[in-house]
Design an enzyme around this catalytic site. Sequence first.
Site, mmCIF file in Angstrom:
data_model
loop_
_atom_site.group_PDB
_atom_site.id
_atom_site.type_symbol
_atom_site.label_atom_id
_atom_site.label_comp_id
_atom_site.label_asym_id
_atom_site.label_seq_id
_atom_site.Cartn_x
_atom_site.Cartn_y
_atom_site.Cartn_z
ATOM 1 C CE LYS A 72 -11.264 3.530 1.814
ATOM 2 N NZ LYS A 72 -10.823 4.565 2.785
ATOM 3 C CD GLU A 115 -3.086 0.922 2.195
ATOM 4 O OE1 GLU A 115 -4.223 1.363 1.957
ATOM 5 O OE2 GLU A 115 -2.781 0.391 3.289
ATOM 6 C CG HIS A 144 6.686 -29.916 4.035
ATOM 7 N ND1 HIS A 144 7.305 -31.130 3.844
ATOM 8 C CD2 HIS A 144 7.161 -29.433 5.214
ATOM 9 C CE1 HIS A 144 8.112 -31.378 4.869
ATOM 10 N NE2 HIS A 144 8.045 -30.367 5.708
#
EC number: 5.3.1.9
Length: 545
Positions: free
Chosen positions: A510, A351, A382
């Site tokens: 937004k 960000e 793994h």
Amino acid sequence: MTILTQSTTWQALAAHSQQIPHMRELFASDPARFSNMSLSTCGLFLDYSKNRATPETLNLLLTLAQEAKLDAKIKAMFAGDIINTTEKRAVLHTALRSTAEQTIIAEGQDIVPEVQQTLNKMQQFVTSVTSGQWKGFTGKTITDIVSIGIGGSFLGPKIVSQALRPYWMTGLNCHFVANVDGTSISEKLKLLDPETTLFIMSSKSFGTQETLTNTLTAKAWFLAKGGSQSDVAKHFVAVTSNVAKATDFGIDADNIFPMWDWVGGRYSLWSAIGLPIALLIGMDNFRSLLKGAHQMDTHFANAPLAENMPVIMGLFSLWYGNFFNAQSHVVLTYDHYLRGLPAYFQQLDMESNGKSVTLNGTHVDYSTGPVIWGGEGTNGQHAYHQLLHQGTALIPADFIMPLQSHNPIGEHHDQLASNCFGQTQALMQGRTLDEALAELSKSNLSDEEKLLIAKHKVMPGNKPSNTLLMDKLTPETLGALIALYEHRTFVQGAIWDINSFDQWGVELGKSLGNDVLARIGAEQDATALDASSNGLINLYRQGKI
């Protein structure tokens, strides 16, 4: 070309990057490489010897930093200069962990007294709740905290609370809600008793869509379960700049904690946003968290660049991103309590430095923020470690591990440490074809089969990593660790000449989300947007494919 890429030092680094020997050779030629390329400060030890670097590399990178006026930019941040130029704001999250004796000026006034007053107010609040003095609407003490926020007001408190689980001491339970998906808060509310639950709403504007929606849902649940509007003040507190909206909601003005424009969300856990942390670990431990961060601030502000831990880490990340085309950086935590840190550092770095124009608006001609990802060791060994060892991409790695475990059971920690150190060694040295063939020499395979299998077992090595160690995970060492990554992020942004403290991409999301929401609620089908967006909105309105 930009000024940065035109510089003689940048060009020298580009040429130098093609001349670095394999790290096997670097270690073989310098027995003192580990001691020469390690650094200890603020309870942290950094081994940066497993990097593709020689003394010349470091000299060139430090010259680049000096030419970018990194020293002056560090001073400007700590002095409260307006370095967030697009929003015309100072950047002073460091003031949140300052000492009472300091003087820090923002917007023409000393902000330290207000920071200290807020800490004292937090102290009183935490004492009231944890002592049982704070009562719910039926006279019962509080047992559960629900922290409602998004972004920095969610991730910081959650990850730090998780990391400091050994220091939980108040007997409270804490639940974190961020996503606007109704399932998130619904599943939490199923577990809770309204008579003993306290909600903390964290939103600078008291209007952040996800946070406000979740808070209104929590309030509706509370009222439906027997609480009244007059009882809201006993079960809801807020961290916000918008006192009027919070009081209209029903929150007592005395239970509203401040937020400031000079603190960005992703840097806010040190403020009253950290209330959930303090309620779990107590204010003494919370202050220790601040103390560790302050120690790293002091180191960053005063240490010479060549001995400055955030500077060293920031320069190496830039080195790989800009001169080796590394597009991502992996953070590997060899401690179960620290398993959330990669996600926290992901938000912090991406960000902050996910930008493509310089401070004066010029489009960059170099890579900026990499993709930050990672997970918990040894689980990753793994899974995605395979790509680190034999994949085609260069992915620098940070390994983080405490030397002492909070849960010393048998050989568990010895095995954890051996895996951590073994991975850094394997990434560095790899395995040659001759070594792979030697391992297969006693097998019953034919020579042709041995050669084929050996080729598959070859690992190029020369994969860079840093190793960060601490004696033990404590509030203080965690504070220093997080501040280290904050400042590492700053170093890169300062050299790239970008604004690491705005987030216009987030703001656009937004804005468009609110526009789409209005169209979803409209009476007619969506037609005004692009064909894809219209089609998706209309499918959603139908409720089926």
